[in-house]
Enzyme design. Structure first.
Site, mmCIF file in Angstrom:
data_model
loop_
_atom_site.group_PDB
_atom_site.id
_atom_site.type_symbol
_atom_site.label_atom_id
_atom_site.label_comp_id
_atom_site.label_asym_id
_atom_site.label_seq_id
_atom_site.Cartn_x
_atom_site.Cartn_y
_atom_site.Cartn_z
ATOM 1 C CG PHE A 1 -10.792 1.050 3.475
ATOM 2 C CD1 PHE A 1 -10.702 0.321 2.306
ATOM 3 C CD2 PHE A 1 -10.262 2.331 3.492
ATOM 4 C CE1 PHE A 1 -10.099 0.837 1.170
ATOM 5 C CE2 PHE A 1 -9.650 2.864 2.361
ATOM 6 C CZ PHE A 1 -9.566 2.119 1.204
ATOM 7 C CE LYS B 1 -7.621 1.976 -4.463
ATOM 8 N NZ LYS B 1 -6.618 2.385 -3.435
ATOM 9 C CD GLU C 1 -9.090 5.867 -4.969
ATOM 10 O OE1 GLU C 1 -10.131 6.084 -4.342
ATOM 11 O OE2 GLU C 1 -8.087 5.351 -4.451
ATOM 12 C CB THR D 1 -11.342 1.496 -2.960
ATOM 13 O OG1 THR D 1 -10.636 1.705 -1.735
ATOM 14 C CG2 THR D 1 -11.821 2.820 -3.508
ATOM 15 C CG ASP E 1 -2.074 0.932 1.122
ATOM 16 O OD1 ASP E 1 -2.282 1.488 0.029
ATOM 17 O OD2 ASP E 1 -2.786 1.114 2.119
#
Length: 318
Positions: free
Chosen positions: A177, A131, A95, A155, A16
């Site tokens: 998450f 994303k 993203e 996400t 990440d």
């Protein structure tokens, strides 16, 4: 064998981070980025050539200054992703602008433009995950993109209904998450004293994992956003885990035993899937979860804010 090596036996480890040195050091299969991560890279010396390239690209594309800033920001993210792909064998997640999270068509168009930027950089679409925020509109955009051969990473997953809708849309991967779920319960004093068995972020992954395996869905579950190493260890066996460099380092430097905790609990798969989720059902079920409502909105706002800061930095260079 250290804990990172042990974990890689059970789960695909994803970095990440957009930090090239960390990626080389920990050798993950995949890597994920987002506007917050990209923003941290903009002033680092090793990325200046990528920024200059993005600025030149935007100028050549033309349009007014606003369009140039958007194009430069997307191109910079793609350039970082392209560089990361030199050091990993798998996928890079890039993203979409979070401000498009409630506009299906704009998400689709932006995704296709990003895929074209990767193609211009010599990267096949098979190595890129787009994303998207897991709003109803984002999920529908992912559904259409997947039909076109563009893999997606949905996400900001905080509720089981988001995960169910994503699986029905046949998306490649979802990112629940864990840490942000934990944050909400911790802020509301609902997990004192803490134990990983009571961690609602960990429980969310377990619930999704069991549902997917029971119903035979192929969508990959990637646990994300960790606050404690215990959360990661408790999810050994989850399909993918995306982990920040600080926790990768902790895992690498520990030789304590690490065993698989998530296993397919079903001997047979139930192929009698439920009736497809409607938009009204999705919105109603998601609305019943105050944590999910707050955290999805907060996540979109945060990514949007960092995207705007990134564009402000780009505007100074155009």
């Amino acid at each position: 064998m250290n804990q990172l090596e042990a974990l890689k036996q059970f789960s695909t480890v994803v970095a990440d981070s957009s930090n090239i040195e960390s990626i080389i050091q920990y050798r993950p299969k995949d890597a994920t980025t987002n506007p917050s991560i990209i923003l941290k890279s903009i002033n680092l010396k090793i990325y200046q050539d990528m920024i200059n390239n993005a600025i030149e690209y935007a100028k050549k594309q033309g349009g007014n200054k606003e369009i140039k800033i958007i194009n430069a920001s997307d191109k910079f993210a793609v350039n970082i992703g392209t560089e990361i792909l030199r050091y990993i064998p798998g996928h890079i997640s890039t993203e979409i602008d979070a401000r498009l999270s409630f506009d299906t068509l704009s998400c689709i168009n932006r995704a296709k433009r990003i895929i074209k930027m990767y193609k211009d950089n010599g990267i096949d679409r098979s190595r890129v995950l787009i994303k998207l925020a897991s709003t109803w509109e984002g999920i529908q955009a992912a559904r259409e993109l997947e039909k076109d051969g563009i893999k997606c990473n949905l996400t900001l997953i905080f509720s089981i209904i988001q995960a169910k809708a994503a699986a029905e849309a046949k998306v490649f991967l979802i990112s629940p998450f864990v840490g942000r779920v934990y944050d909400w319960y911790n802020d509301h004093n609902l997990i004192s004293p803490y134990s990983v068995q009571k961690d609602q972020g960990v429980k969310l992954i377990y619930d999704i994992y069991n549902y997917y395996k029971c119903h035979g869905y192929n969508t990959i579950i990637m646990g994300a956003s960790f606050r404690k190493k215990e959360q990661i260890i408790a999810l050994a066996g989850c399909d993918y885990l995306t982990i920040s460099p600080n926790f990768l380092n902790e895992l690498k430097n520990s030789n304590e035993p690490l065993l698989r905790t998530l296993k397919n609990p079903y001997n047979t798969v139930n192929h009698n899937k439920s009736v497809p989720i409607s938009e009204s059902e999705f919105r109603w079920e998601h609305n019943q979860n105050p944590m999910a409502i707050e955290k999805l909105s907060e996540g979109i706002r945060t990514f949007s804010f960092d995207q705007q800061k990134l564009e402000q930095e780009m505007s100074l260079r155009i």
